[in-house]
Design a protein around this motif. Structure first.
Motif, PDB file in Angstrom:
ATOM      1  N   ALA A  78      23.995  46.937 138.509  1.00  0.00           N
ATOM      2  CA  ALA A  78      22.757  46.804 139.271  1.00  0.00           C
ATOM      3  C   ALA A  78      22.048  48.144 139.384  1.00  0.00           C
ATOM      4  CB  ALA A  78      23.049  46.255 140.666  1.00  0.00           C
ATOM      5  N   GLY A  79      22.819  49.198 139.648  1.00  0.00           N
ATOM      6  CA  GLY A  79      22.223  50.532 139.719  1.00  0.00           C
ATOM      7  C   GLY A  79      21.624  50.957 138.407  1.00  0.00           C
ATOM      8  N   MET A  80      22.305  50.652 137.297  1.00  0.00           N
ATOM      9  CA  MET A  80      21.785  51.002 135.984  1.00  0.00           C
ATOM     10  C   MET A  80      20.485  50.254 135.691  1.00  0.00           C
ATOM     11  SD  MET A  80      23.616  50.554 132.238  1.00  0.00           S
ATOM     12  CE  MET A  80      24.842  51.806 132.591  1.00  0.00           C
ATOM     13  N   ILE A  81      20.448  48.967 136.054  1.00  0.00           N
ATOM     14  CA  ILE A  81      19.255  48.162 135.808  1.00  0.00           C
ATOM     15  C   ILE A  81      18.071  48.700 136.615  1.00  0.00           C
ATOM     16  CG2 ILE A  81      18.214  45.884 136.184  1.00  0.00           C
ATOM     17  CD1 ILE A  81      21.025  44.706 135.563  1.00  0.00           C
ATOM     18  N   LEU A  82      18.287  48.946 137.893  1.00  0.00           N
ATOM     19  CA  LEU A  82      17.189  49.359 138.766  1.00  0.00           C
ATOM     20  C   LEU A  82      16.772  50.804 138.518  1.00  0.00           C
ATOM     21  CD1 LEU A  82      18.327  47.637 142.077  1.00  0.00           C
ATOM     22  CD2 LEU A  82      16.626  46.849 140.443  1.00  0.00           C
ATOM     23  N   GLU A  90       8.049  49.206 137.284  1.00  0.00           N
ATOM     24  CA  GLU A  90       7.505  47.888 137.648  1.00  0.00           C
ATOM     25  C   GLU A  90       7.963  47.404 139.021  1.00  0.00           C
ATOM     26  OE1 GLU A  90       5.195  46.508 135.810  1.00  0.00           O
ATOM     27  OE2 GLU A  90       5.410  48.149 134.365  1.00  0.00           O
ATOM     28  N   LEU A  91       8.927  48.076 139.631  1.00  0.00           N
ATOM     29  CA  LEU A  91       9.451  47.603 140.915  1.00  0.00           C
ATOM     30  C   LEU A  91       8.378  47.485 142.003  1.00  0.00           C
ATOM     31  CD1 LEU A  91      12.961  49.313 141.184  1.00  0.00           C
ATOM     32  CD2 LEU A  91      12.432  46.925 140.673  1.00  0.00           C
ATOM     33  N   PRO A  92       7.423  48.412 142.111  1.00  0.00           N
ATOM     34  CA  PRO A  92       6.387  48.236 143.147  1.00  0.00           C
ATOM     35  C   PRO A  92       5.612  46.934 142.990  1.00  0.00           C
ATOM     36  CG  PRO A  92       6.380  50.500 142.369  1.00  0.00           C
ATOM     37  CD  PRO A  92       7.295  49.741 141.451  1.00  0.00           C
ATOM     38  N   VAL A  93       5.335  46.513 141.753  1.00  0.00           N
ATOM     39  CA  VAL A  93       4.625  45.257 141.511  1.00  0.00           C
ATOM     40  C   VAL A  93       5.473  44.077 141.960  1.00  0.00           C
ATOM     41  CG1 VAL A  93       3.703  43.725 139.715  1.00  0.00           C
ATOM     42  CG2 VAL A  93       3.295  46.196 139.595  1.00  0.00           C
ATOM     43  N   ILE A  94       6.746  44.076 141.572  1.00  0.00           N
ATOM     44  CA  ILE A  94       7.647  42.977 141.905  1.00  0.00           C
ATOM     45  C   ILE A  94       7.854  42.896 143.417  1.00  0.00           C
ATOM     46  CG2 ILE A  94      10.012  42.124 141.653  1.00  0.00           C
ATOM     47  CD1 ILE A  94       9.985  43.499 138.852  1.00  0.00           C
ATOM     48  N   ARG A  95       8.068  44.042 144.035  1.00  0.00           N
ATOM     49  CA  ARG A  95       8.314  44.059 145.479  1.00  0.00           C
ATOM     50  C   ARG A  95       7.070  43.674 146.268  1.00  0.00           C
ATOM     51  NH1 ARG A  95      11.925  49.642 145.211  1.00  0.00           N
ATOM     52  NH2 ARG A  95      13.933  48.631 144.729  1.00  0.00           N
ATOM     53  N   SER A  96       5.908  44.050 145.763  1.00  0.00           N
ATOM     54  CA  SER A  96       4.668  43.640 146.414  1.00  0.00           C
ATOM     55  C   SER A  96       4.506  42.126 146.334  1.00  0.00           C
ATOM     56  CB  SER A  96       3.470  44.332 145.763  1.00  0.00           C
ATOM     57  OG  SER A  96       2.259  43.888 146.331  1.00  0.00           O
ATOM     58  N   TYR A  97       4.860  41.543 145.193  1.00  0.00           N
ATOM     59  CA  TYR A  97       4.799  40.087 145.055  1.00  0.00           C
ATOM     60  C   TYR A  97       5.752  39.418 146.038  1.00  0.00           C
ATOM     61  CZ  TYR A  97       5.998  35.445 143.575  1.00  0.00           C
ATOM     62  OH  TYR A  97       6.270  34.109 143.596  1.00  0.00           O
ATOM     63  N   TYR A  98       6.958  39.974 146.170  1.00  0.00           N
ATOM     64  CA  TYR A  98       7.958  39.395 147.070  1.00  0.00           C
ATOM     65  C   TYR A  98       7.420  39.324 148.496  1.00  0.00           C
ATOM     66  CZ  TYR A  98      12.536  38.969 149.412  1.00  0.00           C
ATOM     67  OH  TYR A  98      13.608  38.561 150.186  1.00  0.00           O
ATOM     68  N   THR A  99       6.803  40.405 148.952  1.00  0.00           N
ATOM     69  CA  THR A  99       6.213  40.430 150.291  1.00  0.00           C
ATOM     70  C   THR A  99       5.086  39.414 150.405  1.00  0.00           C
ATOM     71  OG1 THR A  99       6.732  42.794 150.461  1.00  0.00           O
ATOM     72  CG2 THR A  99       5.139  41.909 152.025  1.00  0.00           C
ATOM     73  N   THR A 100       4.244  39.368 149.379  1.00  0.00           N
ATOM     74  CA  THR A 100       3.118  38.431 149.378  1.00  0.00           C
ATOM     75  C   THR A 100       3.607  36.994 149.391  1.00  0.00           C
ATOM     76  OG1 THR A 100       1.712  40.006 148.197  1.00  0.00           O
ATOM     77  CG2 THR A 100       1.058  37.691 148.112  1.00  0.00           C
ATOM     78  N   PHE A 101       4.652  36.711 148.614  1.00  0.00           N
ATOM     79  CA  PHE A 101       5.206  35.361 148.578  1.00  0.00           C
ATOM     80  C   PHE A 101       5.603  34.903 149.973  1.00  0.00           C
ATOM     81  CE2 PHE A 101       9.137  32.911 148.816  1.00  0.00           C
ATOM     82  CZ  PHE A 101       8.727  31.713 148.237  1.00  0.00           C
TER      83      PHE A 101
END
Length: 308
Positions: A78-82, A90-101
């Motif tokens: 998991a650490g290697m992937i992130l 791309e994490l800011p985009v994904i995390r922003s979507y998660y909050t929006t969802f």
């Protein structure tokens, strides 16, 4: 799905990760295009466009990244992937979507609850209900088992929840399953208004109170312990204020006041969904208990104590 359907074309199975400790690089190459593909897809949507989606389609999109977050990859992989540079970008985009969802889905749920003759049936039927129930059960039972001092989930104590949102799921379940009284705090007026109406339609006004404001409202309220929501922000300010408030209370009642804070964060692959609470965020507190998630729960629950 919108334009691309990589969920089905590139579905990841647990057997893809057998032996991953021997070849983490290969496992990273399996996951990487899926995470990048999700980010590419979700960038096509503004918040207004996501809000306009049918709730089922919105949930289907959430399910793509949620499935990836729940892969049994282990902390090392998991650490290697992130930490991969392209994924990290791309994490800011994904995390922003998660909050929006969650913002959108809670408002969809609130609307359903307020427009039905049987709100409890709707409440227990929505897709994420089993996760919330498992989160609360895991948290309460672990605290009872470990007999965590001054975080006793009993009817004699009042929980203050910072960042309760328009449908305060945790408070509703704590009331329904464990008869816990609580105060939900949210800074957004529309969330507070919706939450009060939802609590009323479920008939829980006697056990749950909703107030508007930030964590500094705790000075005006009567509570025994505090829980910080996973999506409550900014964490560094919240914990700075909590540190001050707890010290003030301890000064007024030496040796007779709670110095513990419960908060939710993200660990392992689940950190793809939202930035974990950082050590600097909780400066002045030390972690004393970590309750890891079970089943499809996203949050790790932490109990921290004020360093006096």
């Amino acid at each position: 799905m919108h334009d691309i359907n990589f969920t089905h074309e590139h579905e990841v199975e647990e057997h893809d990760f057998l032996g991953c400790c021997l070849d983490c690089r290969q496992s990273l190459e399996i996951v990487k295009p899926l995470i990048l593909g999700f980010s590419k897809d979700i960038k096509k949507y503004s918040q207004d466009a996501l809000t306009a989606l049918d709730p089922e389609e919105l949930y289907q999109k959430f399910q793509i990244i949620d499935d990836l977050a729940h892969l049994n990859a282990g902390d090392s992989l998991a650490g290697m992937i992130l930490d991969d540079p392209k994924i990290r970008h791309e994490l800011p985009v994904i995390r922003s979507y998660y909050t929006t969802f969650f913002s959108i889905h809670e408002r969809h749920l609130a609307k359903q609850l307020l427009n039905t003759k049987d709100p409890w049936l709707v409440f227990e039927s929505f897709p994420l209900y089993p996760r919330y129930k498992a989160l609360i059960k895991n948290q309460v039972e672990n605290q009872i088992k470990n007999q965590t001092e001054k975080t006793d989930f009993s009817a004699d104590n009042v929980l203050a929840f910072i960042g309760c949102g328009p449908v305060p799921m945790s408070l509703i379940l704590l009331s329904r399953l464990y008869k816990i009284r609580s105060i939900g705090i949210d800074i957004m007026p529309d969330s507070v208004s919706l939450a009060r109406r939802v609590i009323a339609c479920l008939g829980l006004e006697d056990s749950i109170t909703i107030v508007q404001g930030d964590e500094t409202r705790l000075r005006e309220l009567d509570w025994n312990f505090v829980l910080v929501a996973a999506l409550a922000e900014p964490k560094i300010r919240i914990f700075q204020n909590l540190r001050t408030i707890l010290k003030e209370a301890a000064t007024r009642q030496p040796g007779n006041h709670n110095t513990l804070v419960i908060y939710r964060t993200y660990t392992g692959m689940r950190a793809v969904l939202y930035k974990p609470v950082q050590p600097d965020d909780i400066n002045g507190f030390r972690i004393i208990t970590e309750i890891l998630p079970t089943q499809r729960v996203n949050n790790t629950t932490i109990i921290a104590q004020l360093i006096e």
